[in-house]
Scaffold this active site. Structure first.
Site, short mmCIF file in Angstrom:
data_model
loop_
_atom_site.label_atom_id
_atom_site.label_comp_id
_atom_site.label_asym_id
_atom_site.label_seq_id
_atom_site.Cartn_x
_atom_site.Cartn_y
_atom_site.Cartn_z
CE LYS A 173 -2.05 2.60 3.18
NZ LYS A 173 -2.08 3.88 2.45
N GLY A 226 7.06 5.13 8.03
CA GLY A 226 6.12 6.23 8.24
C GLY A 226 6.38 6.87 9.59
CB THR A 228 7.33 7.85 15.85
OG1 THR A 228 8.62 7.97 15.22
CG2 THR A 228 7.49 7.16 17.19
CB THR A 230 1.66 5.43 11.73
OG1 THR A 230 1.27 6.77 11.52
CG2 THR A 230 0.77 4.51 10.94
CD GLU A 248 13.79 1.17 8.71
OE1 GLU A 248 14.36 2.17 9.18
OE2 GLU A 248 14.26 0.03 8.79
CB CYS A 282 13.05 9.80 7.43
SG CYS A 282 13.98 8.76 6.30
CD GLU A 387 9.61 13.14 11.56
OE1 GLU A 387 8.52 12.60 11.82
OE2 GLU A 387 10.46 12.64 10.81
P1 NAD Z 1 2.19 7.99 8.17
O1 NAD Z 1 2.63 7.19 9.34
O2 NAD Z 1 1.07 8.93 8.34
O3 NAD Z 1 1.78 7.04 6.94
C1 NAD Z 1 2.67 6.11 6.38
C2 NAD Z 1 1.87 5.02 5.72
O4 NAD Z 1 1.15 4.30 6.71
C3 NAD Z 1 0.83 5.52 4.72
O5 NAD Z 1 0.74 4.63 3.64
C4 NAD Z 1 -0.44 5.50 5.54
O6 NAD Z 1 -1.61 5.38 4.76
C5 NAD Z 1 -0.23 4.26 6.39
N1 NAD Z 1 -0.97 4.22 7.65
C6 NAD Z 1 -1.44 5.26 8.38
N2 NAD Z 1 -2.10 4.80 9.46
C7 NAD Z 1 -2.04 3.45 9.42
C8 NAD Z 1 -2.53 2.41 10.26
N3 NAD Z 1 -3.22 2.68 11.37
N4 NAD Z 1 -2.28 1.13 9.92
C9 NAD Z 1 -1.57 0.84 8.81
N5 NAD Z 1 -1.09 1.78 7.96
C10 NAD Z 1 -1.31 3.07 8.27
O7 NAD Z 1 3.51 8.73 7.66
P2 NAD Z 1 3.62 9.78 6.49
O8 NAD Z 1 3.06 11.08 6.97
O9 NAD Z 1 3.12 9.17 5.24
O10 NAD Z 1 5.21 9.91 6.35
C11 NAD Z 1 5.99 10.79 7.09
C12 NAD Z 1 6.69 10.05 8.21
O11 NAD Z 1 7.46 8.98 7.68
C13 NAD Z 1 7.70 10.94 8.92
O12 NAD Z 1 7.59 10.72 10.30
C14 NAD Z 1 9.05 10.45 8.42
O13 NAD Z 1 10.14 10.66 9.28
C15 NAD Z 1 8.76 8.99 8.25
N6 NAD Z 1 9.72 8.36 7.35
C16 NAD Z 1 10.64 7.51 7.87
C17 NAD Z 1 11.60 6.94 7.06
C18 NAD Z 1 12.65 5.99 7.59
O14 NAD Z 1 13.27 5.31 6.79
N7 NAD Z 1 12.85 5.92 8.90
C19 NAD Z 1 11.58 7.21 5.68
C20 NAD Z 1 10.61 8.09 5.19
C21 NAD Z 1 9.68 8.66 6.03
#
Ligand code: NAD
Length: 483
Positions: A173, A226, A228, A230, A248, A282, A387
């Site tokens: 997804k 995504g 922290t 989530t 991650e 990130c 963040e």
């Molecule tokens: P997010 O957590 O909102 O969403 C990430 C993904 O998870 C999306 O596809 C979303 O639809 C899905 N999701 C949301 N809620 C969910 C749930 N309850 N169950 C399952 N899936 C769910 O994050 P975002 O806003 O899309 O991305 C930004 C974040 O990602 C920032 O915190 C960034 O630091 C982090 N990030 C981390 C890395 C890494 O490698 N550590 C890399 C890129 C981004």
């Protein structure tokens, strides 16, 4: 308007709900496609398709899987411009970035894991003359891969590639904010006749589609990138089900600049680390720690460079700064600038949305933020602890090496850090004391796909990259033979 439907069992399928989510171009504020609003029923269908495909996909050798992944990589390479345009339209990132980083890296991810499996090896232990132990690494079955919006195809393929290469079938997804290149990937699968059911792409919201993937009894592992928060929600569902989990998560990374550095080079890279992709990586250096004796000199040079950044329509080759991914995210970033002001922060440059009269006609309703630099804040205040994930960075002076390490380590996050010094002994000493998964010395974002990638503390659990990712997507089995 184009409908981005699910790709399940080799076919494009409407969501059961028959409803769609609007996909907005952040540079224009306009809807440009519709995304399947999937639920548990769609995920169930995808899991069934994956289960049917698994026996054949997993039992064919590495060469077979490698061939298919390379075909997919080649398809993207041949259509690189189409993918790059879609990434920029979806995400708001400068087209130069989509062309030079995002899409080429997606190709590399697929080809890296496609070839890595050809060179992998298993261990054997000769316990005594008549006892041999060896390790089988077998695919898990059906696995879930969930990715964010900031590096859409780049991170989507970073998960899918090792999962498929090691013999699993995947339910993937993409973020509902940036689904387009994942959709193009499903078109690629169909165009090259990729084995049906091996890769299934289901679109939709996280709390609905994502949650359905995580809670499905037949997804054996979840690889998630995504936020922290989530990550915590996902862990609370998947951990009691004893699923393998790779998380991650967020970061609040420090760029640490010692007085003995090459200041010109350090300033240039601190700028890149802070503002590449509008600060939405990130690994971005959102806190710049500077040794007191060079603080003023660094500040002047840095602000001069920030003010020279070319912000504009991301589809324009010359733009270095594009749009923030969504209106909601733009508001979040702006709200943090307000918090910084209330905490006593001094805005050195930026600090606002870009007004529409400074934007080209097409972008007047886009979500743009001025690259923002703030000083005069404690390392322990909210602005420097949480963040923000946008085009905002803070400058923090430090007295000595110990204080630099203290400030770098004082957040709940531990993803990466970048250290700038000409003193080799100090570089190694500081690197060993930083509580992060990655330390760059005199560079930033220089990646070798064989290295372990991931975060400490609240930045994640587990490591991706190289053989770490292939290990994650397999179950080890010890076979002990007495003969
Ligand atoms: P997010 O957590 O909102 O969403 C990430 C993904 O998870 C999306 O596809 C979303 O639809 C899905 N999701 C949301 N809620 C969910 C749930 N309850 N169950 C399952 N899936 C769910 O994050 P975002 O806003 O899309 O991305 C930004 C974040 O990602 C920032 O915190 C960034 O630091 C982090 N990030 C981390 C890395 C890494 O490698 N550590 C890399 C890129 C981004």
């Amino acid at each position: 308007m184009k409908k981005l439907n699910n790709y399940i069992g080799g076919d494009f399928i409407n969501p059961f709900s028959d409803t769609y989510i609007e996909n907005i171009n952040p540079a224009t504020g306009k809807i440009f496609s519709l995304i399947a609003d999937s639920d548990q029923n769609d995920v169930n269908l995808a899991v069934e398709a994956a289960k049917v495909a698994f026996p054949e996909w997993s039992s064919k050798g590495a060469e077979f899987r490698s061939k298919w992944l390379l075909k997919l990589a080649n398809y993207i390479q041949e259509n690189i411009e189409k993918f790059a345009q879609a990434e920029t339209e979806d995400n708001g990132k400068p087209i130069s970035l989509s062309r030079s980083i995002d899409i080429p890296r997606a190709v590399q991810n697929l080809s890296f894991f496609a070839t890595a499996i050809l060179h992998d090896k298993d261990e054997a232990h000769h316990t005594s003359t008549n006892v041999l132990n060896y390790t089988l690494r077998q695919p898990l079955g059906v696995v879930g891969c969930i990715s964010p919006w900031n590096l859409p195809l780049y991170l989507f393929t970073w998960k899918i590639a090792p999962a498929l290469a090691s013999g699993n079938c995947v339910i993937a997804k993409p973020s509902e904010l940036t689904p387009y290149t994942a959709y193009l990937l499903s078109e690629a699968c169909q165009a090259i006749n990729f084995p049906a059911g091996v890769l299934n792409i289901v679109h939709g919201y996280g709390h609905k589609t994502g949650a359905a993937i995580v809670s499905h009894t037949d997804t054996k592992a979840i690889s998630f990138t995504g936020g922290t928060q989530t990550g915590k929600t996902i862990a609370s569902i998947a951990a009691p089900m004893f699923k393998k989990l790779s998380l991650e998560l967020g970061g609040k990374n420090a760029t640490i600049i010692f007085a003995d550095t090459n200041l010109e080079e350090a300033t240039q890279m601190a700028l890149k680390a802070a503002f590449t992709n509008q600060g939405q990586i990130c690994l971005c250096g959102s806190r710049i720690l500077i040794e007191e004796s060079i603080y003023e000199e660094f500040k002047i040079k840095f602000i001069e460079k920030v003010n020279q950044l070319r912000l504009g329509d991301p589809i324009n080759e010359n733009s270095q700064q594009g749009a923030t991914v969504s209106k909601t995210h733009q508001e979040k970033v702006i709200s943090y600038i307000e918090i910084a002001k209330n905490e006593g922060g001094k805005i050195l440059t930026g600090g606002n949305k870009v007004s529409s009269n400074q934007l080209p006609e097409r972008c007047k309703n886009g979500f743009f933020i001025q690259p923002t630099v703030i000083e005069n804040l404690s390392a322990y205040c909210k602005t420097n602890q949480e963040e923000i994930f946008g085009a905002v960075t803070t400058l923090i002076p430090f007295k000595n090496e110990n204080e630099a390490i203290e400030f770098a380590n004082c957040t709940p996050y531990g993803l990466s850090a970048s250290v700038w010094t000409q003193n080799l002994a100090r570089a190694h000493r500081v690197a060993s004391k930083l509580e992060t998964g990655i330390v760059w010395i005199n560079t930033w974002l220089l990646r070798d796909l064989r290295t372990p990638f991931g975060g400490a503390k609240q930045s994640g659990v587990g490591r991706e990259g190289g053989y770490e990712a292939l290990r994650f997507f397999t179950e080890e089995k010890n076979v002990c033979l007495k003969f």
